[in-house]
Design a protein around this motif. Structure first.
Motif, mmCIF file in Angstrom:
data_model
loop_
_atom_site.group_PDB
_atom_site.id
_atom_site.type_symbol
_atom_site.label_atom_id
_atom_site.label_comp_id
_atom_site.label_asym_id
_atom_site.label_seq_id
_atom_site.Cartn_x
_atom_site.Cartn_y
_atom_site.Cartn_z
ATOM 1 N N SER A 32 0.838 -1.198 0.000
ATOM 2 C CA SER A 32 0.000 0.000 0.000
ATOM 3 C C SER A 32 0.874 1.249 0.000
ATOM 4 C CB SER A 32 -0.917 0.010 1.227
ATOM 5 O OG SER A 32 -1.732 -1.133 1.231
ATOM 6 N N HIS A 35 2.029 2.483 -3.343
ATOM 7 C CA HIS A 35 1.077 3.324 -4.078
ATOM 8 C C HIS A 35 1.373 4.794 -3.805
ATOM 9 C CE1 HIS A 35 -2.051 0.503 -5.616
ATOM 10 N NE2 HIS A 35 -1.569 -0.285 -4.671
ATOM 11 N N LYS A 39 2.551 7.271 -7.274
ATOM 12 C CA LYS A 39 1.677 8.179 -8.031
ATOM 13 C C LYS A 39 1.768 9.639 -7.612
ATOM 14 C CE LYS A 39 -0.722 4.132 -8.244
ATOM 15 N NZ LYS A 39 -1.648 3.285 -7.590
ATOM 16 N N HIS A 81 7.862 -1.334 -8.686
ATOM 17 C CA HIS A 81 7.653 -2.672 -9.216
ATOM 18 C C HIS A 81 8.644 -3.662 -8.582
ATOM 19 C CE1 HIS A 81 7.376 -5.277 -13.121
ATOM 20 N NE2 HIS A 81 7.380 -5.990 -12.046
ATOM 21 N N GLY A 84 7.758 -4.106 -4.926
ATOM 22 C CA GLY A 84 6.514 -4.866 -4.869
ATOM 23 C C GLY A 84 6.733 -6.326 -5.213
ATOM 24 N N ARG A 85 7.540 -6.566 -6.232
ATOM 25 C CA ARG A 85 7.776 -7.940 -6.666
ATOM 26 C C ARG A 85 8.503 -8.738 -5.586
ATOM 27 N NH1 ARG A 85 11.087 -9.699 -12.005
ATOM 28 N NH2 ARG A 85 12.849 -9.024 -10.750
ATOM 29 N N HIS A 88 6.000 -9.422 -2.904
ATOM 30 C CA HIS A 88 4.988 -10.344 -3.405
ATOM 31 C C HIS A 88 5.541 -11.770 -3.459
ATOM 32 C CE1 HIS A 88 1.569 -11.719 -5.602
ATOM 33 N NE2 HIS A 88 2.256 -12.023 -6.677
ATOM 34 N N LEU A 98 -0.703 -11.309 3.151
ATOM 35 C CA LEU A 98 0.235 -10.209 2.933
ATOM 36 C C LEU A 98 0.609 -9.530 4.246
ATOM 37 C CD1 LEU A 98 -1.213 -8.676 -0.319
ATOM 38 C CD2 LEU A 98 0.973 -9.811 -0.031
ATOM 39 N N PRO B 87 -6.814 -3.773 0.510
ATOM 40 C CA PRO B 87 -5.766 -4.155 -0.446
ATOM 41 C C PRO B 87 -5.903 -5.625 -0.853
ATOM 42 C CG PRO B 87 -4.841 -3.271 1.607
ATOM 43 C CD PRO B 87 -6.296 -3.556 1.855
ATOM 44 N N VAL B 89 -4.531 -8.597 -4.120
ATOM 45 C CA VAL B 89 -3.667 -8.867 -5.263
ATOM 46 C C VAL B 89 -4.479 -9.603 -6.315
ATOM 47 C CG1 VAL B 89 -1.601 -10.029 -6.085
ATOM 48 C CG2 VAL B 89 -1.601 -8.931 -3.854
ATOM 49 N N THR B 115 -3.963 0.889 -8.960
ATOM 50 C CA THR B 115 -3.256 -0.349 -9.274
ATOM 51 C C THR B 115 -1.736 -0.153 -9.201
ATOM 52 O OG1 THR B 115 -3.444 0.239 -11.598
ATOM 53 C CG2 THR B 115 -5.039 -1.331 -10.755
ATOM 54 N N LEU B 116 -1.046 -1.218 -8.831
ATOM 55 C CA LEU B 116 0.411 -1.207 -8.763
ATOM 56 C C LEU B 116 0.901 -2.552 -9.280
ATOM 57 C CD1 LEU B 116 2.725 0.632 -7.405
ATOM 58 C CD2 LEU B 116 2.651 -1.031 -5.592
ATOM 59 N N LEU B 118 2.989 -5.708 -9.580
ATOM 60 C CA LEU B 118 3.900 -6.447 -8.709
ATOM 61 C C LEU B 118 4.813 -7.348 -9.507
ATOM 62 C CD1 LEU B 118 1.539 -7.530 -5.826
ATOM 63 C CD2 LEU B 118 3.080 -5.600 -5.926
ATOM 64 N N HIS B 128 0.607 -9.444 -12.244
ATOM 65 C CA HIS B 128 0.077 -9.463 -10.884
ATOM 66 C C HIS B 128 -0.080 -8.015 -10.462
ATOM 67 C CE1 HIS B 128 0.036 -13.637 -10.147
ATOM 68 N NE2 HIS B 128 1.347 -13.820 -10.150
ATOM 69 N N HIS B 130 -1.412 -5.154 -7.555
ATOM 70 C CA HIS B 130 -1.874 -4.851 -6.208
ATOM 71 C C HIS B 130 -2.911 -3.744 -6.293
ATOM 72 C CE1 HIS B 130 -1.582 -2.974 -2.131
ATOM 73 N NE2 HIS B 130 -1.655 -4.239 -1.794
ATOM 74 N N VAL B 131 -4.070 -3.972 -5.680
ATOM 75 C CA VAL B 131 -5.163 -3.002 -5.713
ATOM 76 C C VAL B 131 -5.360 -2.473 -4.301
ATOM 77 C CG1 VAL B 131 -7.599 -2.716 -6.192
ATOM 78 C CG2 VAL B 131 -6.226 -4.181 -7.635
ATOM 79 N N LEU B 132 -5.491 -1.153 -4.203
ATOM 80 C CA LEU B 132 -5.539 -0.529 -2.875
ATOM 81 C C LEU B 132 -6.959 -0.408 -2.344
ATOM 82 C CD1 LEU B 132 -3.628 0.629 -0.825
ATOM 83 C CD2 LEU B 132 -3.771 2.829 -1.952
#
Lengths: 104, 181
Positions: A32, A35, A39, A81, A84-85, A88, A98, B87, B89, B115-116, B118, B128, B130-132
Motif C-alpha cells: 500500500s 502506491h 503516483k 515494481h 513490490g515484486r 509479493h 500479505l 488491499p 492482489v 493499481t500497482l 507487482l 500481478h 496490487h489493488v488498494l
C-alpha cells in the motif's frame, strides 16, 4: 500570469510530495505504501518541474527538465515494481497472507 | 543498422540536453559517449517500434489523466481520517506484446488509479496487480484491456507478419541479433 501558474504548479507539486511522504508513513503495509510512493510523488515532481520550466523559459533548462521528467517516469514505477515484486514473491512463497510484511 | 543510428542519435540528444547547449564540442563528445555506451552495453533487441503519432498522443493524454486521478485518489486515501482500504492482489491477462511494450504496460499500470504492478508473468502474459481500494478483478481487467488497446494502436506491429506475436520471440533467437547479449 506566469508567476501565478508557476506558484500553483510548484505549491501543488510540493503538497503532493508531502502527501506521498505522509502516505508512506501512514498506510498499513509495504505494498500500500508503494502506491503513495509512486503516483503522488511522480505527479508532484512533474508539477515542480513544470513550474521551473515556466519560470525560467531557457531552452537549455527546459531540455534538462524534460530529461528529469522522462527519467522519473521510467524509474519511479520500476522501483516500486521491484520492491513490490520482492515483497509479493517473498510472501506468496510461504502463504497468501500479505500481513507478514506489515510494519517492516 | 538504422535502429542503431537512431539510438546513437537520441543518446547524443540526451547528452546535449544534459550539457545544456548545442555546441560542436557537446555534439561531438555526445557522439563519442553514445558510441562507447552502445559498445560497452549492447542492447539485445534493436527492432525499432513503429509509432502512430495520433494514438501515441491519445496514449500520453490517457496516461497523464490517469496519473492525475491516481494521485488525487491516493492523496485522499492517505489524508482521510478513517481509512477503509481493502488491499488485494489480482491477476490481469495481457495480449501478446513485444517485451518493450509489456514493460511499458507494467509501468503505466503502476501510475494509473488504484493499481500497482507487482510482477510480470511471461507465459501466458499477465500482470500481478496490487489493488488498494478493493476494485474488482473485472474492473481492473477492463482498465488493463483499455490500456493494451491504446498501446497496440500507438505502437502498431511492424514487420511482414503484421502481428505483435512475431516480435514476441526471444530476441536471442533472432538470427541477425544472435549472440549480442
Amino acid at each position: 500570469m506566469i508567476d501565478v501558474l508557476t506558484s500553483i504548479a510548484v505549491i501543488t507539486g510540493a503538497a503532493l510530495a508531502l502527501v506521498a511522504a505522509i502516505g508512506v508513513h501512514r498506510l498499513p503495509d509495504v505494498l500500500s505504501r508503494m502506491h503513495a510512493a509512486t503516483k503522488p510523488a511522480t505527479l508532484g515532481i512533474l508539477l515542480v518541474l513544470i513550474g521551473v520550466a515556466l519560470r525560467d523559459g531557457r531552452l537549455a533548462v527546459i531540455a534538462k527538465v524534460a530529461l528529469v521528467a522522462a527519467l522519473q517516469f521510467l524509474t519511479a514505477p520500476t522501483g516500486a515494481h521491484m520492491v513490490g515484486r520482492a515483497v509479493h514473491r517473498d510472501t506468496t512463497e510461504h502463504d497468501d497472507d500479505l500481513d507478514p510484511v506489515d510494519g517492516v | 543498422m538504422s535502429a542503431r543510428l537512431l539510438t546513437v542519435g537520441w543518446l547524443t540528444a540526451v547528452w546535449v540536453a544534459l550539457w545544456g547547449g548545442i555546441t560542436p564540442a557537446n555534439v561531438l563528445s555526445g557522439l563519442v559517449a553514445a558510441g562507447l555506451v552502445l559498445t560497452a552495453f549492447p542492447i539485445a533487441s534493436r527492432r525499432p517500434l513503429r509509432i502512430n503519432p495520433l494514438w501515441g498522443a491519445v496514449l500520453v493524454g490517457w496516461f497523464l489523466a490517469g496519473l492525475v486521478r491516481a494521485s488525487a485518489t491516493v492523496a485522499w486515501q492517505v489524508i482521510r481520517p478513517r481509512s477503509r482500504l481493502r488491499p488485494t492482489v489480482l491477476t490481469a491477462t495481457l495480449p501478446a506484446l513485444p517485451p518493450a511494450l509489456r514493460v511499458l504496460m507494467a509501468d503505466a499500470v503502476s501510475l494509473t488509479p488504484g493499481t500497482l504492478t507487482l510482477d510480470l508473468i511471461e507465459d501466458p502474459p499477465a500482470l500481478h496487480i496490487h489493488v488498494l481500494d478493493g476494485a474488482t478483478a473485472d474492473s481492473v481487467q477492463r482498465d488493463v484491456d483499455t490500456l493494451a488497446r491504446l498501446v497496440q494502436r500507438a505502437f502498431p506491429p511492424s514487420g511482414a507478419s503484421g502481428d505483435h506475436r512475431a516480435a514476441m520471440a526471444d530476441p536471442r533467437t533472432r538470427p541477425d541479433e544472435g549472440g549480442r547479449r
